[in-house]
Write a protein that holds these residues in place. Structure first.
Motif, mmCIF file in Angstrom:
data_model
loop_
_atom_site.group_PDB
_atom_site.id
_atom_site.type_symbol
_atom_site.label_atom_id
_atom_site.label_comp_id
_atom_site.label_asym_id
_atom_site.label_seq_id
_atom_site.Cartn_x
_atom_site.Cartn_y
_atom_site.Cartn_z
ATOM 1 N N ALA A 1 12.571 -11.117 2.834
ATOM 2 C CA ALA A 1 11.767 -10.328 3.762
ATOM 3 C C ALA A 1 11.732 -11.029 5.110
ATOM 4 C CB ALA A 1 10.352 -10.146 3.227
ATOM 5 N N HIS A 2 11.522 -10.257 6.159
ATOM 6 C CA HIS A 2 11.405 -10.837 7.498
ATOM 7 C C HIS A 2 9.965 -11.268 7.771
ATOM 8 C CE1 HIS A 2 12.831 -10.574 11.964
ATOM 9 N NE2 HIS A 2 12.009 -11.586 11.781
ATOM 10 N N TYR A 3 9.013 -10.428 7.352
ATOM 11 C CA TYR A 3 7.598 -10.719 7.591
ATOM 12 C C TYR A 3 6.820 -10.631 6.281
ATOM 13 C CZ TYR A 3 8.781 -9.866 12.496
ATOM 14 O OH TYR A 3 9.352 -9.918 13.742
ATOM 15 N N ALA A 4 5.693 -11.317 6.253
ATOM 16 C CA ALA A 4 4.762 -11.218 5.131
ATOM 17 C C ALA A 4 3.344 -11.176 5.678
ATOM 18 C CB ALA A 4 4.921 -12.399 4.183
ATOM 19 N N ILE A 5 2.487 -10.418 5.012
ATOM 20 C CA ILE A 5 1.058 -10.412 5.303
ATOM 21 C C ILE A 5 0.352 -10.986 4.077
ATOM 22 C CG2 ILE A 5 -0.984 -9.020 5.782
ATOM 23 C CD1 ILE A 5 0.730 -7.012 7.172
ATOM 24 N N ALA A 6 -0.482 -11.984 4.283
ATOM 25 C CA ALA A 6 -1.166 -12.624 3.159
ATOM 26 C C ALA A 6 -2.444 -13.289 3.643
ATOM 27 C CB ALA A 6 -0.248 -13.664 2.501
ATOM 28 N N ALA B 1 3.978 1.006 6.705
ATOM 29 C CA ALA B 1 5.147 1.893 6.644
ATOM 30 C C ALA B 1 5.969 1.819 7.925
ATOM 31 C CB ALA B 1 4.693 3.323 6.387
ATOM 32 N N LYS B 2 5.321 1.571 9.053
ATOM 33 C CA LYS B 2 6.028 1.503 10.340
ATOM 34 C C LYS B 2 6.755 0.178 10.505
ATOM 35 C CE LYS B 2 2.643 4.524 12.551
ATOM 36 N NZ LYS B 2 1.537 4.593 13.551
ATOM 37 N N MET B 3 6.149 -0.912 10.025
ATOM 38 C CA MET B 3 6.782 -2.237 9.975
ATOM 39 C C MET B 3 7.074 -2.854 11.332
ATOM 40 S SD MET B 3 6.902 -3.297 6.915
ATOM 41 C CE MET B 3 8.089 -4.629 6.972
ATOM 42 N N GLY B 4 6.509 -2.317 12.412
ATOM 43 C CA GLY B 4 6.667 -2.959 13.712
ATOM 44 C C GLY B 4 5.716 -4.129 13.838
ATOM 45 N N MET B 5 5.957 -5.014 14.781
ATOM 46 C CA MET B 5 5.105 -6.183 14.927
ATOM 47 C C MET B 5 3.672 -5.786 15.275
ATOM 48 S SD MET B 5 4.477 -9.252 14.649
ATOM 49 C CE MET B 5 6.124 -9.627 14.120
ATOM 50 N N TYR B 6 3.520 -4.807 16.180
ATOM 51 C CA TYR B 6 2.170 -4.348 16.506
ATOM 52 C C TYR B 6 1.484 -3.804 15.261
ATOM 53 C CZ TYR B 6 -1.591 -1.317 18.025
ATOM 54 O OH TYR B 6 -2.806 -0.706 18.146
ATOM 55 N N ASP B 7 2.234 -3.057 14.454
ATOM 56 C CA ASP B 7 1.661 -2.429 13.262
ATOM 57 C C ASP B 7 1.223 -3.471 12.231
ATOM 58 O OD1 ASP B 7 2.430 0.301 14.197
ATOM 59 O OD2 ASP B 7 4.433 -0.530 13.925
ATOM 60 N N LEU B 8 2.029 -4.517 12.057
ATOM 61 C CA LEU B 8 1.681 -5.553 11.089
ATOM 62 C C LEU B 8 0.452 -6.337 11.531
ATOM 63 C CD1 LEU B 8 5.256 -6.866 10.221
ATOM 64 C CD2 LEU B 8 3.828 -5.329 8.864
ATOM 65 N N THR B 9 0.382 -6.684 12.796
ATOM 66 C CA THR B 9 -0.804 -7.412 13.280
ATOM 67 C C THR B 9 -2.039 -6.515 13.233
ATOM 68 O OG1 THR B 9 -0.237 -6.868 15.587
ATOM 69 C CG2 THR B 9 0.531 -8.971 14.735
ATOM 70 N N VAL C 1 -0.153 -12.771 9.500
ATOM 71 C CA VAL C 1 1.214 -12.258 9.506
ATOM 72 C C VAL C 1 2.142 -13.446 9.726
ATOM 73 C CG1 VAL C 1 2.863 -10.701 10.596
ATOM 74 C CG2 VAL C 1 0.443 -10.064 10.468
ATOM 75 N N TYR C 2 3.123 -13.600 8.869
ATOM 76 C CA TYR C 2 4.049 -14.725 8.924
ATOM 77 C C TYR C 2 5.469 -14.221 9.190
ATOM 78 C CZ TYR C 2 0.132 -16.867 6.420
ATOM 79 O OH TYR C 2 -1.117 -17.299 6.037
ATOM 80 N N ASP C 3 6.160 -14.884 10.102
ATOM 81 C CA ASP C 3 7.562 -14.587 10.382
ATOM 82 C C ASP C 3 8.412 -15.484 9.483
ATOM 83 O OD1 ASP C 3 10.134 -14.243 11.338
ATOM 84 O OD2 ASP C 3 9.582 -14.394 13.453
ATOM 85 N N LEU C 4 8.894 -14.922 8.393
ATOM 86 C CA LEU C 4 9.609 -15.725 7.406
ATOM 87 C C LEU C 4 10.964 -16.201 7.893
ATOM 88 C CD1 LEU C 4 8.774 -13.724 4.151
ATOM 89 C CD2 LEU C 4 7.473 -15.540 5.267
#
Length: 222
Positions: free
Chosen positions: A17-22, A42-50, A75-78
């Motif tokens: 995965a590119h990003y993870a939320i935990a 579902a959108k998976m954009g950086m704004y959406d994840l944050t 939010v982690y950038d893996l």
């Protein structure tokens, strides 16, 4: 799930995965408000994840319960994990850093979970802030460089005022302190080799522990 914002778990996901939320600490009993954050995921954009991470914390900040004041989400950038492990490994190539790690008093480190006040010597979940660990064992210039990498790896860290709640749910524990908390945890074994032996043995099998150079330390590899 609780406590998944740890470097060991996230490192295992870096190739998938590119990003993870935990959450680096425990989550309140109701868990993540998926009805509110699924559109963002579902959108998976950086704004959406944050926004999803912030929405999780906002949900518990406004639910009227003071006992959920330990909610946090990051939010982690893996894609940054491999480089971070490499730099961490280079830091541990220095004998001074290994000596400091071997002698480290982990009761002085920042826990993210405890069930009882002053339960710091052998907590149930011995996961500690990785930023404070770096500050405690690395030379100042190296620590500054590693913190620069952490700021890229930890894209967003939303949190409330505490990190934990007591077992009976009647006392908030571990007040948030920006100077000691970065939003990413790591396992630090005790100095006594016979304590937490099952934790230590399992930890030694993980990719992060192997790639980061921690097995050079006697406390990780007695």
């Amino acid at each position: 799930a609780c406590l998944m914002g740890n470097v060991e778990s996230l490192y295992e996901l870096k190739d998938h995965a590119h990003y993870a939320i935990a959450s680096p600490n425990s989550t309140p009993g109701d868990g993540y408000p998926y009805d509110k954050i699924l559109p963002d995921l579902a959108k998976m954009g950086m704004y959406d994840l944050t926004h999803a991470a912030n929405q999780f914390v906002t949900t518990y900040a406004t639910d009227g319960s003071i006992w959920n004041d330990f909610a946090s989400s990051a939010v982690y950038d893996l894609s940054r994990m491999q480089d971070f492990a490499h730099s961490f490994n280079q830091m541990l190539e220095e004998e001074e850093s290994i000596e400091r790690l071997n002698a480290l008093d982990r009761t002085k480190m920042q826990l993210y979970e405890t069930y009882w006040p002053n339960d710091t010597e052998y907590p149930d979940h011995p996961l500690y802030d990785i930023g404070l660990l770096i500050d405690s064992i690395a030379p100042a210039k190296t620590a500054a460089a590693l913190h620069g990498e952490l700021r890229k790896l930890i894209v967003q860290y939303a949190h409330l005022d505490y990190l934990s709640v007591s077992y009976d749910g009647n006392q908030m524990l571990l007040p948030y302190d920006a100077s000691r908390v970065c939003g990413l945890t790591v396992y630090i074994p005790p100095t006594l080799p016979y304590k937490e032996s099952s934790y230590r043995e399992y930890n030694a099998t993980l990719s992060w522990t192997q790639d980061s150079g921690l097995l050079r330390s006697a406390r990780y590899n007695p």
